[in-house]
Design a protein around this motif. Sequence first.
Motif, PDB file in Angstrom:
ATOM      1  N   TRP A 139      19.705 -13.889  19.611  1.00  0.00           N
ATOM      2  CA  TRP A 139      20.863 -13.074  19.209  1.00  0.00           C
ATOM      3  C   TRP A 139      20.819 -12.782  17.710  1.00  0.00           C
ATOM      4  CZ3 TRP A 139      26.793 -14.410  19.665  1.00  0.00           C
ATOM      5  CH2 TRP A 139      27.509 -13.215  19.714  1.00  0.00           C
ATOM      6  N   VAL A 140      20.498 -13.824  16.938  1.00  0.00           N
ATOM      7  CA  VAL A 140      20.403 -13.640  15.487  1.00  0.00           C
ATOM      8  C   VAL A 140      19.340 -12.600  15.155  1.00  0.00           C
ATOM      9  CG1 VAL A 140      19.483 -14.749  13.419  1.00  0.00           C
ATOM     10  CG2 VAL A 140      21.352 -15.816  14.651  1.00  0.00           C
ATOM     11  N   THR A 141      18.174 -12.717  15.822  1.00  0.00           N
ATOM     12  CA  THR A 141      17.108 -11.740  15.595  1.00  0.00           C
ATOM     13  C   THR A 141      17.588 -10.334  15.951  1.00  0.00           C
ATOM     14  OG1 THR A 141      15.627 -13.498  16.297  1.00  0.00           O
ATOM     15  CG2 THR A 141      14.665 -11.313  16.035  1.00  0.00           C
ATOM     16  N   SER A 142      18.311 -10.270  17.054  1.00  0.00           N
ATOM     17  CA  SER A 142      18.808  -8.975  17.522  1.00  0.00           C
ATOM     18  C   SER A 142      19.803  -8.389  16.516  1.00  0.00           C
ATOM     19  CB  SER A 142      19.440  -9.179  18.905  1.00  0.00           C
ATOM     20  OG  SER A 142      20.356  -8.179  19.187  1.00  0.00           O
ATOM     21  N   ILE A 143      20.700  -9.222  15.972  1.00  0.00           N
ATOM     22  CA  ILE A 143      21.697  -8.751  15.000  1.00  0.00           C
ATOM     23  C   ILE A 143      21.007  -8.281  13.715  1.00  0.00           C
ATOM     24  CG2 ILE A 143      23.640  -9.463  13.539  1.00  0.00           C
ATOM     25  CD1 ILE A 143      24.416 -11.421  15.816  1.00  0.00           C
ATOM     26  N   ALA A 144      19.885  -8.954  13.381  1.00  0.00           N
ATOM     27  CA  ALA A 144      19.162  -8.572  12.171  1.00  0.00           C
ATOM     28  C   ALA A 144      18.666  -7.138  12.259  1.00  0.00           C
ATOM     29  CB  ALA A 144      18.003  -9.528  11.934  1.00  0.00           C
ATOM     30  N   LEU A 145      18.494  -6.671  13.461  1.00  0.00           N
ATOM     31  CA  LEU A 145      17.953  -5.323  13.666  1.00  0.00           C
ATOM     32  C   LEU A 145      19.069  -4.265  13.803  1.00  0.00           C
ATOM     33  CD1 LEU A 145      15.093  -6.230  16.182  1.00  0.00           C
ATOM     34  CD2 LEU A 145      14.957  -5.971  13.701  1.00  0.00           C
ATOM     35  N   MET A 146      20.345  -4.672  13.602  1.00  0.00           N
ATOM     36  CA  MET A 146      21.473  -3.735  13.756  1.00  0.00           C
ATOM     37  C   MET A 146      21.951  -3.274  12.388  1.00  0.00           C
ATOM     38  SD  MET A 146      23.776  -5.835  16.440  1.00  0.00           S
ATOM     39  CE  MET A 146      23.080  -6.590  17.878  1.00  0.00           C
ATOM     40  N   ARG A 147      22.691  -2.160  12.375  1.00  0.00           N
ATOM     41  CA  ARG A 147      23.356  -1.714  11.148  1.00  0.00           C
ATOM     42  C   ARG A 147      24.830  -1.506  11.458  1.00  0.00           C
ATOM     43  NH1 ARG A 147      21.471   2.228   6.802  1.00  0.00           N
ATOM     44  NH2 ARG A 147      23.120   0.957   5.887  1.00  0.00           N
ATOM     45  N   ALA A 148      25.609  -1.444  10.419  1.00  0.00           N
ATOM     46  CA  ALA A 148      27.003  -1.061  10.620  1.00  0.00           C
ATOM     47  C   ALA A 148      26.986   0.342  11.266  1.00  0.00           C
ATOM     48  CB  ALA A 148      27.720  -1.027   9.268  1.00  0.00           C
ATOM     49  N   PRO A 149      27.866   0.722  12.161  1.00  0.00           N
ATOM     50  CA  PRO A 149      29.100   0.017  12.477  1.00  0.00           C
ATOM     51  C   PRO A 149      28.942  -1.051  13.566  1.00  0.00           C
ATOM     52  CG  PRO A 149      29.039   2.093  13.608  1.00  0.00           C
ATOM     53  CD  PRO A 149      27.766   2.010  12.843  1.00  0.00           C
ATOM     54  N   GLU A 150      27.722  -1.171  14.154  1.00  0.00           N
ATOM     55  CA  GLU A 150      27.577  -2.154  15.244  1.00  0.00           C
ATOM     56  C   GLU A 150      27.997  -3.550  14.794  1.00  0.00           C
ATOM     57  OE1 GLU A 150      24.179  -1.361  18.506  1.00  0.00           O
ATOM     58  OE2 GLU A 150      23.450  -1.410  16.460  1.00  0.00           O
TER      59      GLU A 150
ATOM     60  N   GLY B  39      34.137  -6.808  14.695  1.00  0.00           N
ATOM     61  CA  GLY B  39      34.237  -8.005  15.538  1.00  0.00           C
ATOM     62  C   GLY B  39      32.895  -8.564  15.936  1.00  0.00           C
ATOM     63  N   THR B  40      32.809  -9.058  17.186  1.00  0.00           N
ATOM     64  CA  THR B  40      31.587  -9.663  17.679  1.00  0.00           C
ATOM     65  C   THR B  40      30.501  -8.604  17.870  1.00  0.00           C
ATOM     66  OG1 THR B  40      33.032 -11.137  18.888  1.00  0.00           O
ATOM     67  CG2 THR B  40      30.684 -11.241  19.400  1.00  0.00           C
ATOM     68  N   PRO B  41      29.327  -8.816  17.256  1.00  0.00           N
ATOM     69  CA  PRO B  41      28.262  -7.829  17.444  1.00  0.00           C
ATOM     70  C   PRO B  41      27.760  -7.845  18.890  1.00  0.00           C
ATOM     71  CG  PRO B  41      27.710  -9.468  15.757  1.00  0.00           C
ATOM     72  CD  PRO B  41      28.943  -9.942  16.443  1.00  0.00           C
ATOM     73  N   PRO B  42      27.253  -6.715  19.379  1.00  0.00           N
ATOM     74  CA  PRO B  42      26.719  -6.678  20.752  1.00  0.00           C
ATOM     75  C   PRO B  42      25.429  -7.518  20.860  1.00  0.00           C
ATOM     76  CG  PRO B  42      26.249  -4.641  19.607  1.00  0.00           C
ATOM     77  CD  PRO B  42      27.133  -5.432  18.693  1.00  0.00           C
ATOM     78  N   LEU B  43      24.999  -7.728  22.095  1.00  0.00           N
ATOM     79  CA  LEU B  43      23.795  -8.538  22.307  1.00  0.00           C
ATOM     80  C   LEU B  43      22.524  -7.787  21.918  1.00  0.00           C
ATOM     81  CD1 LEU B  43      24.515 -10.323  25.704  1.00  0.00           C
ATOM     82  CD2 LEU B  43      24.718 -11.219  23.384  1.00  0.00           C
ATOM     83  N   TRP B  44      22.568  -6.484  22.005  1.00  0.00           N
ATOM     84  CA  TRP B  44      21.340  -5.703  21.835  1.00  0.00           C
ATOM     85  C   TRP B  44      21.581  -4.547  20.875  1.00  0.00           C
ATOM     86  CZ3 TRP B  44      17.222  -7.995  23.264  1.00  0.00           C
ATOM     87  CH2 TRP B  44      16.008  -7.314  23.316  1.00  0.00           C
ATOM     88  N   PRO B  45      20.692  -4.300  19.910  1.00  0.00           N
ATOM     89  CA  PRO B  45      20.908  -3.169  18.989  1.00  0.00           C
ATOM     90  C   PRO B  45      20.676  -1.824  19.694  1.00  0.00           C
ATOM     91  CG  PRO B  45      18.805  -4.233  18.552  1.00  0.00           C
ATOM     92  CD  PRO B  45      19.456  -5.045  19.629  1.00  0.00           C
ATOM     93  N   HIS B  46      21.577  -0.878  19.443  1.00  0.00           N
ATOM     94  CA  HIS B  46      21.398   0.444  20.063  1.00  0.00           C
ATOM     95  C   HIS B  46      20.365   1.249  19.325  1.00  0.00           C
ATOM     96  CE1 HIS B  46      24.412  -0.113  23.048  1.00  0.00           C
ATOM     97  NE2 HIS B  46      25.302  -0.513  22.122  1.00  0.00           N
ATOM     98  N   HIS B  47      20.315   1.053  18.001  1.00  0.00           N
ATOM     99  CA  HIS B  47      19.312   1.763  17.211  1.00  0.00           C
ATOM    100  C   HIS B  47      18.606   0.735  16.346  1.00  0.00           C
ATOM    101  CE1 HIS B  47      21.361   5.351  18.520  1.00  0.00           C
ATOM    102  NE2 HIS B  47      22.506   4.807  18.106  1.00  0.00           N
TER     103      HIS B  47
END
Lengths: 275, 345
Positions: A29-40, A44-52
């Motif tokens: 999950w941490v690795t997945s969040i590292a690959l996300m940007r705002a607004p994801e 609140g709670t970030p999603p499990l998987w980055p959309h972009h």
Amino acid sequence: MSLRTRALQVTTYLGLAILAIATLFPLLWVTSIALMRAPETAAGTPPLWPHHPTLYNVVDIIRRQHLGRYFFNSMVVAAATTALSVLVAGSAGYALARVDFRGRRLVSWLVMLGVLIPNQALVLPLFEMFRAVHLINHYAALVLPAAANPVGIVLVQAYMRGIPAEILDAARIDGASEWRIFRSIVVPLMAPMLAAVGVLIFVVSWNDFMWPMIAMQQEGMQTLPVALAAIDREHYQDIGLMAAGATVTILPMVLVFLASQRYYLRSVIAGSLTD
Amino acid sequence: MAALEIENVGKILRDGQAVLRDVTCAARDGELLAVVGPSGCGKSTLLRMVAGLESVTSGVIRIGGQTVNELAPQQRDVAMVFQNHALYPHMTVYENLAFGLLVRGTPRANIDLRVRRTAAQLGLEAMLRRYPRELSGGQRQRTALGRAMLRQPAVFLLDEPLSSLDVPLRAELRRELSTLHRSLGTTMVYVTHDQSEALSLGERIVVLAGGRVQQIDTPVQVYHRPANRFVAGFVGWPPMNFLAAESFDDPTRVPAGEGALEYGVRPECFCARPGGADDLPLTGRIERIESQGSEWHLELTHRLGQVLARLRPEEALRVGEQVRLWVKREDLHAFDRASGLRVEL
């Protein structure tokens, strides 16, 4: 296979699977969040998987926060600590297990006692000592106190006790000097345990926080966990950035463990298998 | 090659326990000396002291006339075979054999020659590249033997080398060891708890018990003229029967000596028929017959206890019946009841 053993097997694997998921989920999950940007990451709670998926956070933390410098510090300290303490644990563990000398039991007990003392209790005296010899803000301040790792010594000692003393006696009668016996017989036989102790010490050194925070106050000398905590204080709302920092910190551990798991597991299960 | 002398050697452990007391024995140059005794008698400790692996508390050990008490194992020119082989697990058979020569700085070409020659002698040529874990028990023990032989030591020490092997293999290796000893001509000390092994291999036998030498003699003498009651009961299987004069049908005919005596009769010394007028009869009830094919083992209850007799099978012998057996006077051993020492009749 009877129904009972089959049922037992299914239960066992089910339990192991749950444990594996519980262990891996936060990492992934941490690795997945590292690959996300705002607004994801903003709401609140970030999603499990980055959309972009993007490496923006990773590049950002390395470039703007000079993570490379801290990564280098951590690597130097962990590598030096590992090399030195494997050397110490190997020779001390062997001596405590197989070399007959006066006071061996006493030393064994003291080492055991060392396992029980929490590192936090040592911080103050250590600081005074290293300040007295002007080694605060030097790599040596992190490497030297960790060089004699009591857990490593105890592990090697126990492993060495499992190796028949007759093998060493045979080498003595064969004419090998004590140093030659250590080099040609003891070290190869201890290799799996030394590898395990090495991995253990590398991980402990890499993750160590309290003492490095106190001993390394000069800007640019901090290790990765300490630097990461500082970044956290400034950017606590930027979850993506923090996740990127955590991912970069965890990565070497995962690689070290994957590379050495063959040796590591062999020594962990050693003793349960006879040849 | 050299003689080994052990003079008044004692061993006291750090906790004050005396393992060996005043042990004196010697192996002549080229002799195979068997040291036998029950477990805990100190025989392995004695061997380890000769090897230099244990310190000597008192007394002198000499190899080839030189006192070695203070010499490290590396300096003693002895080789040892251990009960559990003690092969180097991370080395191949070749490396195991070569190690002793390697650390002593023998030239590589010479090592290769000697390793291959010894391997051939022991039938290990095909195993040279294997690791100890890939060998059978017999092959491991041969490798351990080879490792010891290769250096051509002054004295060859063997600590129960066969006890971890199964029975047929043990017999085979025992024969090989005997042949090997003859071809090498090296002084050997062979420690075992198995009295039959000592009898079959030793040119002379040292019987050890309670840390003391009980008897040193040839197998024939140890068997036929045991120095005391312990040796008499320890050497020989099934063990010697111990009897009182009153066990016999006519106690007055049993030869007496000074003091109270205990008599010993080996199981094979009973006869179903008298051989001469002097033979001593003993009557008892047959409790059990165990057939060994060529002979029967009879358990007999007599007036004062039980005896075991080895006899040629006879149809007339039946469980539950009384039988009279005969013992020749010269087959009668006598021991002083107080001291246990042998008394000549």
